[in-house]
Design a protein around this motif. Structure first.
Motif, PDB file in Angstrom:
ATOM      1  N   ASN A   1       0.838  -1.198   0.000  1.00 26.07           N
ATOM      2  CA  ASN A   1       0.000   0.000   0.000  1.00 26.07           C
ATOM      3  C   ASN A   1       0.877   1.254   0.000  1.00 26.07           C
ATOM      4  O   ASN A   1       1.861   1.335   0.720  1.00 26.07           O
ATOM      5  N   ILE A   2       0.504   2.230  -0.816  1.00 24.99           N
ATOM      6  CA  ILE A   2       1.247   3.482  -0.897  1.00 24.99           C
ATOM      7  C   ILE A   2       0.834   4.355   0.292  1.00 24.99           C
ATOM      8  O   ILE A   2      -0.358   4.527   0.534  1.00 24.99           O
ATOM      9  N   SER A   3       1.789   4.894   1.009  1.00 26.87           N
ATOM     10  CA  SER A   3       1.394   5.730   2.139  1.00 26.87           C
ATOM     11  C   SER A   3       1.687   7.194   1.841  1.00 26.87           C
ATOM     12  O   SER A   3       2.490   7.530   0.972  1.00 26.87           O
ATOM     13  N   SER A   4       0.977   8.061   2.556  1.00 29.27           N
ATOM     14  CA  SER A   4       1.135   9.491   2.315  1.00 29.27           C
ATOM     15  C   SER A   4       0.813  10.274   3.581  1.00 29.27           C
ATOM     16  O   SER A   4       0.527   9.703   4.624  1.00 29.27           O
ATOM     17  N   ALA A   5       0.864  11.589   3.454  1.00 29.62           N
ATOM     18  CA  ALA A   5       0.673  12.449   4.610  1.00 29.62           C
ATOM     19  C   ALA A   5      -0.795  12.475   5.028  1.00 29.62           C
ATOM     20  O   ALA A   5      -1.686  12.547   4.183  1.00 29.62           O
ATOM     21  N   GLN A   6      -1.020  12.424   6.339  1.00 24.43           N
ATOM     22  CA  GLN A   6      -2.403  12.381   6.825  1.00 24.43           C
ATOM     23  C   GLN A   6      -3.132  13.693   6.605  1.00 24.43           C
ATOM     24  O   GLN A   6      -4.345  13.737   6.637  1.00 24.43           O
ATOM     25  N   PHE A   7      -2.386  14.781   6.390  1.00 25.54           N
ATOM     26  CA  PHE A   7      -3.027  16.077   6.167  1.00 25.54           C
ATOM     27  C   PHE A   7      -2.992  16.474   4.690  1.00 25.54           C
ATOM     28  O   PHE A   7      -3.156  17.647   4.340  1.00 25.54           O
ATOM     29  N   ALA A   8      -2.781  15.486   3.819  1.00 23.53           N
ATOM     30  CA  ALA A   8      -2.733  15.771   2.387  1.00 23.53           C
ATOM     31  C   ALA A   8      -3.993  16.496   1.946  1.00 23.53           C
ATOM     32  O   ALA A   8      -5.108  16.123   2.310  1.00 23.53           O
ATOM     33  N   GLY A   9      -3.799  17.537   1.162  1.00 20.07           N
ATOM     34  CA  GLY A   9      -4.949  18.257   0.636  1.00 20.07           C
ATOM     35  C   GLY A   9      -5.461  19.366   1.542  1.00 20.07           C
ATOM     36  O   GLY A   9      -6.198  20.230   1.088  1.00 20.07           O
ATOM     37  N   VAL A  10      -5.085  19.332   2.830  1.00 18.76           N
ATOM     38  CA  VAL A  10      -5.578  20.389   3.720  1.00 18.76           C
ATOM     39  C   VAL A  10      -4.452  21.162   4.412  1.00 18.76           C
ATOM     40  O   VAL A  10      -4.687  22.239   4.944  1.00 18.76           O
ATOM     41  N   ALA A  11      -3.243  20.610   4.416  1.00 20.68           N
ATOM     42  CA  ALA A  11      -2.152  21.287   5.124  1.00 20.68           C
ATOM     43  C   ALA A  11      -1.757  22.561   4.379  1.00 20.68           C
ATOM     44  O   ALA A  11      -1.716  22.599   3.151  1.00 20.68           O
ATOM     45  N   ALA A  12      -1.473  23.598   5.159  1.00 23.31           N
ATOM     46  CA  ALA A  12      -1.184  24.897   4.551  1.00 23.31           C
ATOM     47  C   ALA A  12       0.183  24.905   3.861  1.00 23.31           C
ATOM     48  O   ALA A  12       0.407  25.688   2.933  1.00 23.31           O
ATOM     49  N   ASP A  13       1.094  24.014   4.260  1.00 23.85           N
ATOM     50  CA  ASP A  13       2.474  24.105   3.756  1.00 23.85           C
ATOM     51  C   ASP A  13       2.742  23.219   2.536  1.00 23.85           C
ATOM     52  O   ASP A  13       3.875  23.104   2.071  1.00 23.85           O
ATOM     53  N   GLU A  14       1.696  22.597   1.999  1.00 22.52           N
ATOM     54  CA  GLU A  14       1.865  21.637   0.927  1.00 22.52           C
ATOM     55  C   GLU A  14       2.087  22.332  -0.428  1.00 22.52           C
ATOM     56  O   GLU A  14       1.444  23.341  -0.703  1.00 22.52           O
ATOM     57  N   VAL A  15       2.961  21.806  -1.302  1.00 18.15           N
ATOM     58  CA  VAL A  15       3.085  22.402  -2.634  1.00 18.15           C
ATOM     59  C   VAL A  15       1.939  21.943  -3.542  1.00 18.15           C
ATOM     60  O   VAL A  15       1.559  22.643  -4.472  1.00 18.15           O
ATOM     61  N   GLU A  16       1.424  20.765  -3.286  1.00 19.17           N
ATOM     62  CA  GLU A  16       0.211  20.315  -3.956  1.00 19.17           C
ATOM     63  C   GLU A  16      -0.302  19.087  -3.213  1.00 19.17           C
ATOM     64  O   GLU A  16       0.361  18.556  -2.328  1.00 19.17           O
TER      65      GLU A  16
ATOM     66  N   PRO B   1      -3.460  12.381  -5.596  1.00 18.24           N
ATOM     67  CA  PRO B   1      -3.616  11.878  -6.971  1.00 18.24           C
ATOM     68  C   PRO B   1      -2.380  11.112  -7.451  1.00 18.24           C
ATOM     69  O   PRO B   1      -2.504  10.111  -8.182  1.00 18.24           O
ATOM     70  N   TRP B   2      -1.206  11.547  -7.012  1.00 20.35           N
ATOM     71  CA  TRP B   2       0.021  10.825  -7.395  1.00 20.35           C
ATOM     72  C   TRP B   2       0.061   9.465  -6.726  1.00 20.35           C
ATOM     73  O   TRP B   2       0.492   8.478  -7.327  1.00 20.35           O
ATOM     74  N   CYS B   3      -0.401   9.435  -5.476  1.00 21.45           N
ATOM     75  CA  CYS B   3      -0.459   8.143  -4.779  1.00 21.45           C
ATOM     76  C   CYS B   3      -1.397   7.192  -5.515  1.00 21.45           C
ATOM     77  O   CYS B   3      -1.106   6.004  -5.656  1.00 21.45           O
ATOM     78  N   GLU B   4      -2.524   7.724  -5.956  1.00 19.12           N
ATOM     79  CA  GLU B   4      -3.495   6.883  -6.653  1.00 19.12           C
ATOM     80  C   GLU B   4      -2.913   6.388  -7.978  1.00 19.12           C
ATOM     81  O   GLU B   4      -3.081   5.222  -8.352  1.00 19.12           O
ATOM     82  N   LEU B   5      -2.209   7.274  -8.675  1.00 14.26           N
ATOM     83  CA  LEU B   5      -1.567   6.861  -9.932  1.00 14.26           C
ATOM     84  C   LEU B   5      -0.581   5.715  -9.667  1.00 14.26           C
ATOM     85  O   LEU B   5      -0.552   4.713 -10.393  1.00 14.26           O
ATOM     86  N   ILE B   6       0.200   5.860  -8.612  1.00 17.41           N
ATOM     87  CA  ILE B   6       1.187   4.820  -8.276  1.00 17.41           C
ATOM     88  C   ILE B   6       0.471   3.559  -7.780  1.00 17.41           C
ATOM     89  O   ILE B   6       0.876   2.442  -8.074  1.00 17.41           O
ATOM     90  N   ARG B   7      -0.626   3.761  -7.051  1.00 13.32           N
ATOM     91  CA  ARG B   7      -1.388   2.589  -6.591  1.00 13.32           C
ATOM     92  C   ARG B   7      -1.855   1.761  -7.779  1.00 13.32           C
ATOM     93  O   ARG B   7      -1.706   0.547  -7.817  1.00 13.32           O
ATOM     94  N   GLN B   8      -2.392   2.448  -8.790  1.00 16.29           N
ATOM     95  CA  GLN B   8      -2.896   1.694  -9.936  1.00 16.29           C
ATOM     96  C   GLN B   8      -1.748   1.024 -10.693  1.00 16.29           C
ATOM     97  O   GLN B   8      -1.839  -0.151 -11.056  1.00 16.29           O
ATOM     98  N   TRP B   9      -0.674   1.756 -10.887  1.00 12.99           N
ATOM     99  CA  TRP B   9       0.470   1.172 -11.598  1.00 12.99           C
ATOM    100  C   TRP B   9       1.009  -0.067 -10.876  1.00 12.99           C
ATOM    101  O   TRP B   9       1.392  -1.062 -11.489  1.00 12.99           O
ATOM    102  N   SER B  10       1.018  -0.019  -9.540  1.00 10.11           N
ATOM    103  CA  SER B  10       1.643  -1.113  -8.791  1.00 10.11           C
ATOM    104  C   SER B  10       0.687  -2.269  -8.531  1.00 10.11           C
ATOM    105  O   SER B  10       1.120  -3.350  -8.124  1.00 10.11           O
ATOM    106  N   THR B  11      -0.613  -2.052  -8.769  1.00 10.48           N
ATOM    107  CA  THR B  11      -1.591  -3.099  -8.471  1.00 10.48           C
ATOM    108  C   THR B  11      -1.516  -4.208  -9.522  1.00 10.48           C
ATOM    109  O   THR B  11      -1.636  -3.945 -10.712  1.00 10.48           O
ATOM    110  N   PHE B  12      -1.287  -5.420  -9.069  1.00 12.01           N
ATOM    111  CA  PHE B  12      -1.107  -6.590  -9.958  1.00 12.01           C
ATOM    112  C   PHE B  12       0.008  -6.354 -10.969  1.00 12.01           C
ATOM    113  O   PHE B  12      -0.094  -6.799 -12.118  1.00 12.01           O
ATOM    114  N   HIS B  13       1.035  -5.624 -10.596  1.00 14.17           N
ATOM    115  CA  HIS B  13       2.116  -5.435 -11.559  1.00 14.17           C
ATOM    116  C   HIS B  13       2.694  -6.806 -11.919  1.00 14.17           C
ATOM    117  O   HIS B  13       3.150  -7.536 -11.038  1.00 14.17           O
TER     118      HIS B  13
END
Ligand code: SF4
Lengths: 172, 549
Positions: B125-140, B144-156
């Motif tokens: 499972n791809i892990s990420s920041a728990q405040f993704a999408g809401v933290a003020a200091d994030e560049v983006e 969505p990148w995690c999801e892209l990687i999740r799909q790529w890695s699923t049943f690779h």
């Protein structure tokens, strides 16, 4: 070839009576020999070669790149999975197909169980020779079960995201 | 959040059907336990000390209210009425019957969930920041990148039988909330000098018995090369990672033995053959995925600091706001951490009723979204300041109101010998004794931020190497013994903790932790937290106090 071994064909291949040979000299006098990769250079040094077509058997640590010069003279490559948990053969297959353009027959042998087949198919294998105790009907059934893939590989199956662009209201 | 389309739905249904078939073949004796093991592992089913454990994937820690209710239902129906949230942002059920596992996978599939690749030697499972999408200091938003990687890695198809398990984490802010340098691959999304998106890719970090800090492979990966670059690293690892010794099979050993520079060259050589090829061609998919992560309809009139009146008259509430809420990028909102570390409980455990309650609260005070954190807590990401008092009261009523986020008792604790077949010592009792010893909110607040992490054996699932204070359970002549480590960090200043000295029994460990905290309190200067003081004064003063001059 092991008698009675069940094989799953992912693609149609020319049937041939392949024979495993241990040495280059033995192979040179065999119509369809399959030779260990490390005997290959001796084989090509022999003058008296009567083979019709040549097969090579890889072990998981064979550097497939070393076959590059002779690839067009190889009709069959057997990729050995000594234990199904050893996944190096998948990379060997993809490198052979996608980087080196190998067009001959690619065959998975060794500890080939049902649940590896779908991966083998996608990595460019033509044929998988099932381990002795595997029920071929179970294998065929399991292989049919998977229709969705997320990434491009060595087969020509389009991954889900490419299909998504064409199939807007796709129902299953 | 991401919604499955028919392709995704079919994929998890096929998988559930496949697993049902595998379980039937196992029960019919057509699969030996040895053959079945990696198959069940790839579906998240472990054999523990007393029963099967099922680990369900929570991709990058993101859950909907509906999914949380399903997790509660599974706990209630198939387990002992609770689940355990893990440091990889997943959930584990500890008392699963093999025959029930296929039904549970069907239940999960009905809410777009699964247990795919939550164990086994594959990309986890791809892990990420728990405040993704809401933290003020994030560049983006990294999701969505995690999801892209999740799909790529699923049943690779190439990477289902790697030398060892493989963990990827993605962060997108200067503050490292995922442990980028402690993963097989860690990714930081940044902007270059021209303001263009670039990916920094680290490889070869990890904990376990040989902890190593990940090495920067490249800092200039562009979006349309991300997947080919990951594929190149994985291919080099799959081909050359050690398979002769399970303890040397992680990519960190390959990077270490090959040498950082040579490894980078090998990856580059592979990458040059595939960059811009088919695996990169589908970057257009990213746009489709990103559309699912657009910001919800925030209340533009949300009143800033609307909770202040209550805070002024209720110190317990004020403490909870101080420790358990984080500034939100939208004014008048906070991201709230729900502590799963009550002082009389088990770190990371939640009952079915608590899960249902959190699902309801996520809808009443937010947009029906819940996050799981790597510190084994939950987050409600979008709470209006004005709703904080009501949320606090509701959480408190459920035993979820502990105001200890980031404090000493917010421990990461592995399951240890109470559940785990590999354990040398129990982790849970020692964590509970420490919580009891420090069961005083004023005292905890005075001590301030301390990351205490406990593992029941050298495999380090409790991240003891990365704790400001780490505790490692060892087996000393047949009795449980605990070593104490100091000075670790999993954040942007990543460091590995060092063993202080000889170990202690359970009570001795609790005493030693108290002594260590006393040294910190005596030595700290100008608002330093524990780690800063340790880094300034070194291990000696702590050693002297714990072991005597
Ligand atoms: S650290 Fe050891 S005891 Fe704890 S969960 Fe991991 S393997 Fe088990």
């Amino acid at each position: 070839m092991v008698a009675n071994a069940h094989q799953i064909d992912f693609r149609d291949v020319e049937p041939a009576e392949w024979t495993h040979c241990e040495t280059a000299t033995q192979a040179a006098q065999t119509a369809f020999p399959v030779l260990p990769a490390d005997e290959l250079s001796s084989y090509f040094e022999l003058n008296d070669v009567n083979s019709v077509a040549l097969g090579v058997r890889l072990s998981p640590d064979t550097e497939v790149e070393a076959l590059a010069d002779r690839l067009d003279q190889i009709a069959l490559i057997e990729v050995d999975f000594p234990a199904y948990t050893d996944g190096r053969g998948y990379s060997q297959a993809r490198v052979l197909r996608e980087h080196m353009g190998f067009q001959g027959e690619l065959r998975a042998v060794g500890d080939v169980l049902i649940d590896q087949l779908r991966f083998m198919k996608r990595c460019g294998f033509d044929v998988a020779v099932l381990a002795d105790h595997v029920d071929p009907d179970d294998a065929e059934a399991a292989l049919k079960r998977y229709g969705v893939w997320y990434q491009p590989a060595a087969d020509d199956r389009p991954p889900a995201h490419r299909l998504r662009r064409f199939v807007q209201n796709w129902e299953i | 959040m991401y919604q499955y389309d028919n392709f995704d739905k079919q994929a998890v249904r096929e998988r559930a059907a496949d697993f049902r078939d595998q379980v039937e073949r196992r029960i019919a004796g057509k699969l030996s336990e040895d053959e079945f093991k990696p198959l069940r592992l790839q579906n998240g089913l472990y054999l523990q000390l007393h029963a099967y454990m099922l680990r369900v994937a929570i991709p990058y820690g993101l859950l909907s209210a509906k999914q949380m209710r399903k997790l509660a239902h599974i706990a209630r129906t198939y387990d002992k009425d609770y689940g355990h949230f893990t440091t990889r942002q997943n959930i584990q059920y500890n008392w699963i019957k093999l025959v029930d596992a296929p039904d549970i996978l069907d239940e999960l599939a009905s809410v777009e969930m699964h247990a795919i690749q939550t164990s086994g030697n594959c990309i986890r499972n791809i892990s990420s920041a728990q405040f993704a999408g809401v933290a003020a200091d994030e560049v983006e938003d990294p999701r969505p990148w995690c999801e892209l990687i999740r799909q790529w890695s699923t049943f690779h198809p190439e990477f289902a039988f790697l030398p060892r398990k493989f963990k990827i984490a993605v962060n997108a802010s200067p503050a490292d909330r995922v442990g980028v340098k402690l993963h097989d691959i860690g990714i930081t999304i940044t902007r270059n000098a021209a303001g263009e998106r670039r990916f920094e890719v680290y490889a070869g970090g990890g904990q376990g018995r040989t902890p190593m800090i990940g090495k920067l492979m490249r800092d200039d990966i562009e979006a349309h090369h991300l997947l080919s670059y990951l594929e190149a690293i994985l291919r080099v690892y799959n081909r050359y990672g050690r398979r002769d010794n399970k303890y040397k099979a992680r990519i960190k050993i390959l990077v270490h033995e090959t040498g950082e520079d040579k490894f980078r060259e090998e990856v580059d050589a592979e990458w040059r053959k595939i960059e811009g090829g088919p695996v990169d061609a589908d970057i257009a998919e990213f746009g489709r995925i990103a559309d699912y992560f657009t910001a919800p309809a925030y209340d533009t009139e949300a009143q800033v600091d609307a909770h202040k009146a209550r805070a002024a008259m209720d110190p317990a509430f004020a403490a909870w706001v101080r420790h358990n809420t984080l500034a939100h990028k939208v004014p008048g909102y906070k991201a709230v951490t729900i502590s799963l570390k009550p002082h009389d409980g088990i770190a990371g455990d939640a009952t079915s009723d608590q899960m249902d309650a959190v699902a309801d609260l996520s809808e009443n005070f937010g947009f029906g979204e819940i996050r799981v954190t790597h510190a084994q807590n939950l987050v409600l990401p979008d709470v209006r300041d004005a709703d904080l008092p009501a949320l606090y009261d509701a959480l408190f009523a459920q035993g979820l109101g502990t105001a200890n986020q980031g404090l000493l008792t917010d421990m990461i604790v592995c399951p240890g010998l109470d559940y785990c077949a590999l354990a040398n010592a129990r982790s849970i009792p020692v964590s509970q004794k420490i919580a009891k010893r420090f069961d005083d909110m004023d005292r905890l607040q005075d001590i301030g931020e301390v990351k205490l992490k406990i593992s029941g054996c050298i495999n380090a699932c409790g991240h003891h190497h990365a704790g400001h204070i780490g505790i490692l359970g060892v087996d000393r002549k047949g009795t449980e013994n605990y070593q104490i480590l100091l000075g670790g960090s999993a954040e942007e200043d990543t460091s590995l903790a060092k063993i202080l000295g000889r170990g202690f029994d359970e009570d001795g460990t609790v005493d030693a932790i108290e002594t260590i905290i006393d040294v910190y309190k005596a030595q700290r200067q100008d608002g330093e937290n524990f780690l800063a003081t340790y880094r300034r004064i070194g291990a000696e003063p702590f050693k002297e106090a714990v072991y005597g001059g």
